[in-house]
Scaffold this motif. Structure first.
Motif, mmCIF file in Angstrom:
data_model
loop_
_atom_site.group_PDB
_atom_site.id
_atom_site.type_symbol
_atom_site.label_atom_id
_atom_site.label_comp_id
_atom_site.label_asym_id
_atom_site.label_seq_id
_atom_site.Cartn_x
_atom_site.Cartn_y
_atom_site.Cartn_z
ATOM 1 N N ALA A 64 0.777 -1.206 -0.038
ATOM 2 C CA ALA A 64 -0.115 -0.055 -0.036
ATOM 3 C C ALA A 64 0.884 1.259 0.105
ATOM 4 O O ALA A 64 0.465 2.423 -0.563
ATOM 5 N N LEU A 65 2.120 1.234 0.721
ATOM 6 C CA LEU A 65 3.103 2.497 0.752
ATOM 7 C C LEU A 65 3.670 2.715 -0.731
ATOM 8 O O LEU A 65 3.555 3.763 -1.191
ATOM 9 N N VAL A 66 3.999 1.856 -1.488
ATOM 10 C CA VAL A 66 4.366 1.619 -2.594
ATOM 11 C C VAL A 66 3.378 2.272 -3.660
ATOM 12 O O VAL A 66 3.616 3.303 -4.435
ATOM 13 N N LEU A 67 2.069 1.753 -3.520
ATOM 14 C CA LEU A 67 1.016 2.379 -4.506
ATOM 15 C C LEU A 67 0.775 3.761 -4.020
ATOM 16 O O LEU A 67 0.636 4.502 -5.174
ATOM 17 N N ALA A 186 13.337 -0.391 9.349
ATOM 18 C CA ALA A 186 12.936 0.750 8.576
ATOM 19 C C ALA A 186 13.352 0.754 7.276
ATOM 20 O O ALA A 186 12.830 1.385 6.262
ATOM 21 N N ALA A 187 14.473 0.000 6.863
ATOM 22 C CA ALA A 187 15.030 -0.173 5.474
ATOM 23 C C ALA A 187 13.789 -0.515 4.622
ATOM 24 O O ALA A 187 13.950 0.319 3.432
ATOM 25 N N LEU A 188 13.212 -1.589 4.852
ATOM 26 C CA LEU A 188 12.236 -2.038 3.798
ATOM 27 C C LEU A 188 10.967 -1.191 3.691
ATOM 28 O O LEU A 188 10.557 -0.984 2.424
ATOM 29 N N LEU A 189 10.526 -0.400 4.523
ATOM 30 C CA LEU A 189 9.455 0.614 4.553
ATOM 31 C C LEU A 189 9.933 1.701 3.970
ATOM 32 O O LEU A 189 9.325 2.197 3.096
ATOM 33 N N ALA A 190 11.181 2.063 3.956
ATOM 34 C CA ALA A 190 11.786 3.256 3.095
ATOM 35 C C ALA A 190 11.837 3.060 1.965
ATOM 36 O O ALA A 190 11.457 3.737 1.102
ATOM 37 N N ALA A 208 13.929 10.965 -2.324
ATOM 38 C CA ALA A 208 14.765 10.985 -1.189
ATOM 39 C C ALA A 208 13.801 11.273 0.072
ATOM 40 O O ALA A 208 13.766 10.587 1.210
ATOM 41 N N ARG A 209 13.029 12.225 -0.307
ATOM 42 C CA ARG A 209 12.085 12.453 0.947
ATOM 43 C C ARG A 209 10.880 11.753 1.119
ATOM 44 O O ARG A 209 10.570 11.371 2.326
ATOM 45 N N LEU A 210 10.485 10.857 -0.019
ATOM 46 C CA LEU A 210 9.575 9.886 0.517
ATOM 47 C C LEU A 210 10.189 8.698 1.114
ATOM 48 O O LEU A 210 9.771 7.968 2.023
ATOM 49 N N HIS A 211 11.629 8.557 0.765
ATOM 50 C CA HIS A 211 12.461 7.367 1.474
ATOM 51 C C HIS A 211 12.485 7.862 3.030
ATOM 52 O O HIS A 211 12.657 6.874 4.026
ATOM 53 N N GLU A 212 12.941 8.990 3.293
ATOM 54 C CA GLU A 212 13.010 9.276 4.630
ATOM 55 C C GLU A 212 11.576 9.156 5.433
ATOM 56 O O GLU A 212 11.720 8.867 6.535
ATOM 57 N N PHE A 213 10.379 9.697 4.706
ATOM 58 C CA PHE A 213 9.236 9.434 5.345
ATOM 59 C C PHE A 213 9.121 7.926 5.825
ATOM 60 O O PHE A 213 8.855 7.620 6.847
ATOM 61 N N GLY A 214 9.167 7.079 4.685
ATOM 62 C CA GLY A 214 9.353 5.580 5.216
ATOM 63 C C GLY A 214 10.170 5.234 6.142
ATOM 64 O O GLY A 214 9.718 4.216 7.015
ATOM 65 N N ARG A 215 11.548 5.895 6.209
ATOM 66 C CA ARG A 215 12.521 5.325 7.284
ATOM 67 C C ARG A 215 12.021 5.836 8.613
ATOM 68 O O ARG A 215 11.829 5.051 9.603
ATOM 69 N N LEU A 216 11.443 7.085 8.737
ATOM 70 C CA LEU A 216 10.766 7.435 10.139
ATOM 71 C C LEU A 216 9.504 6.648 10.439
ATOM 72 O O LEU A 216 9.348 6.072 11.589
ATOM 73 N N LEU A 217 8.740 6.251 9.532
ATOM 74 C CA LEU A 217 7.551 5.625 9.856
ATOM 75 C C LEU A 217 8.181 4.258 10.255
ATOM 76 O O LEU A 217 7.451 3.563 11.051
ATOM 77 N N GLY A 218 9.114 3.585 9.490
ATOM 78 C CA GLY A 218 9.743 2.189 10.089
ATOM 79 C C GLY A 218 10.100 2.083 11.514
ATOM 80 O O GLY A 218 9.814 1.235 12.238
ATOM 81 N N LEU A 330 -2.833 5.840 6.694
ATOM 82 C CA LEU A 330 -2.106 4.826 6.969
ATOM 83 C C LEU A 330 -0.911 4.721 7.904
ATOM 84 O O LEU A 330 -0.627 3.834 8.552
ATOM 85 N N ALA A 331 -0.123 5.907 7.793
ATOM 86 C CA ALA A 331 0.959 5.872 8.901
ATOM 87 C C ALA A 331 0.208 6.000 10.358
ATOM 88 O O ALA A 331 0.716 5.257 11.209
ATOM 89 N N ASP A 332 -0.710 6.849 10.353
ATOM 90 C CA ASP A 332 -1.340 6.922 11.590
ATOM 91 C C ASP A 332 -1.815 5.469 12.093
ATOM 92 O O ASP A 332 -1.831 4.964 13.272
ATOM 93 N N LEU A 333 -2.536 4.718 11.215
ATOM 94 C CA LEU A 333 -2.896 3.352 11.568
ATOM 95 C C LEU A 333 -1.656 2.336 12.019
ATOM 96 O O LEU A 333 -1.738 1.444 12.866
ATOM 97 N N VAL A 334 -0.655 2.695 11.462
ATOM 98 C CA VAL A 334 0.726 1.609 11.770
ATOM 99 C C VAL A 334 1.169 2.256 13.133
ATOM 100 O O VAL A 334 1.330 1.227 13.875
ATOM 101 N N VAL A 335 1.032 3.449 13.465
ATOM 102 C CA VAL A 335 1.613 3.876 14.761
ATOM 103 C C VAL A 335 0.754 3.722 16.065
ATOM 104 O O VAL A 335 1.235 3.455 16.956
ATOM 105 N N ASN A 336 -0.632 3.771 15.470
ATOM 106 C CA ASN A 336 -1.728 3.630 16.569
ATOM 107 C C ASN A 336 -2.294 2.191 16.798
ATOM 108 O O ASN A 336 -3.415 2.259 17.376
ATOM 109 N N ARG A 337 -1.726 1.280 15.977
ATOM 110 C CA ARG A 337 -2.281 -0.093 15.963
ATOM 111 C C ARG A 337 -2.382 -0.759 17.354
ATOM 112 O O ARG A 337 -3.132 -1.942 17.439
#
Length: 339
Positions: A64-67, A186-190, A208-218, A330-337
């Motif tokens: 879902a993050l990819v799409l 974090a590497a794979l989510l980034a 690069a910015r979306l990679h950083e978004f994924g890293r922090l989310l990871g 989606l990020a909120d769901l991941v962090v507040n699951r």
């Protein structure tokens, strides 16, 4: 021109699965029959004899993050389906191997693949999924995509190796633990976010910015995963209660608690150093000590801080509004699951 309404995270995940599943099944169907049986069982498609079942196959957050990253970068989601398939295959390669390494016998409310088919079959199936992920990306028109995924997987292996090494060490620093998480989780989510932007033809700065978004989310994701590994409801996690404490895993809240310098930290350290497996009362006491030493609240606060920072990086990309809002949901769901 009308703008499509923002969908809740649950609807986004269902949409992603519907879009990715046909291509994912087509890829797995190319595997040799014995490996395909184990892979399909692990993915929740059939039972140990290959009979179709309605088993949980995971949330599929990474596809879902990819799409959504592709859409946020101005492309149609279906242009990034090969990247989503590759990421999901790579993720399940890591799960198959993780279950063997950790000797976990339960995943998603079912016996793990190695517990059903044996260690060798699970390892070989993980290897096959990794090779299949590389093949899917190689067949795409994005030569840089393979490098994004392989770099992430090398980081992941580095993190996994550190995590295993921590089990043999009496003390682990909090900085070391965070570094391990950045590599292992974090590497794979980034990479998932970067791949979506790459398939969309986004400029390097956006990738690069979306990679950083994924890293922090990871990293935030791992904080929550570690909280669930101690206090998660088995009916929701699919794993026994206090799993990480039973194995005396040095997870983020545990390491933070051990580093607190409190009397609770000293008692927790004593329990963690014992050679005999902990009993039920000891495990319950360990969970209490992690909480009283501040490990639980620290991880919870860190996950929220990282989420806010990730959303700031997402906003920096000037993304398309609707997919950006869905990425945030989606990020909120991941962090507040864990709520």
């Amino acid at each position: 021109m009308s703008i499509a309404p923002v969908r809740p995270a649950s609807a986004v995940l269902a949409w992603s699965r519907e879009l990715v599943q046909p291509a994912l099944r087509a890829a797995v169907d190319r595997l040799p029959a014995p490996v395909r049986l184990v892979a399909g069982y692990h993915l929740g498609w059939w039972d140990r004899r290959g009979r179709p079942v309605e088993a949980a196959g995971g949330k599929a957050v990474r596809p879902a993050l990819v799409l959504l990253a592709a859409e946020a970068s101005g492309a149609r989601a279906d242009t990034a389906v090969p990247a989503a398939v590759a990421v999901e295959l790579a993720h399940n390669f890591t799960l198959l191997h993780d279950d063997v390494l950790d000797r976990d016998r339960t995943r998603r409310h079912r016996p793990t693949a190695w517990a059903v088919f044996g260690t060798s079959a699970a390892i070989l199936t993980g290897d096959a999924l990794l090779a299949l992920a590389a093949e899917v990306l190689a067949a795409s028109e994005h030569p840089a995509a393979g490098r994004v995924l392989t770099t992430a997987l090398l980081d992941l292996v580095d993190g996994e190796y550190a995590d295993l090494a921590f089990e043999r060490r009496p003390e682990v620093g909090l900085g070391e633990c965070l570094d391990m998480v950045e590599h292992k989780t974090a590497a794979l989510l980034a990479a998932a976010c970067a791949l979506g932007a790459t398939f969309a033809g986004a400029p390097p700065a956006t990738v690069a910015r979306l990679h950083e978004f994924g890293r922090l989310l990871g990293i935030a994701y791992q904080h929550v995963d570690d909280l669930l590994g101690i206090w998660g409801d088995p009916d929701r996690t699919g794993k026994p209660a206090h799993t990480d404490l039973l194995s005396r895993k040095k997870s983020l809240p545990v390491v933070a608690a051990l580093a607190s310098g409190t009397p609770f930290a000293r008692e927790l350290s004593t329990l963690y150093r014992r050679s005999a497996p902990p009993g039920h009362e000891e495990v319950a006491r360990m969970a209490e000590l992690v909480e009283r030493a501040g490990g639980r609240s620290w991880s919870r606060d860190e996950s929220r801080r990282l989420l806010e920072e990730a959303l700031d990086r997402l906003a920096d990309t000037a993304p398309a509004p609707r997919p950006a809002a869905e990425l945030a949901a989606l990020a909120d769901l991941v962090v507040n699951r864990d709520r």
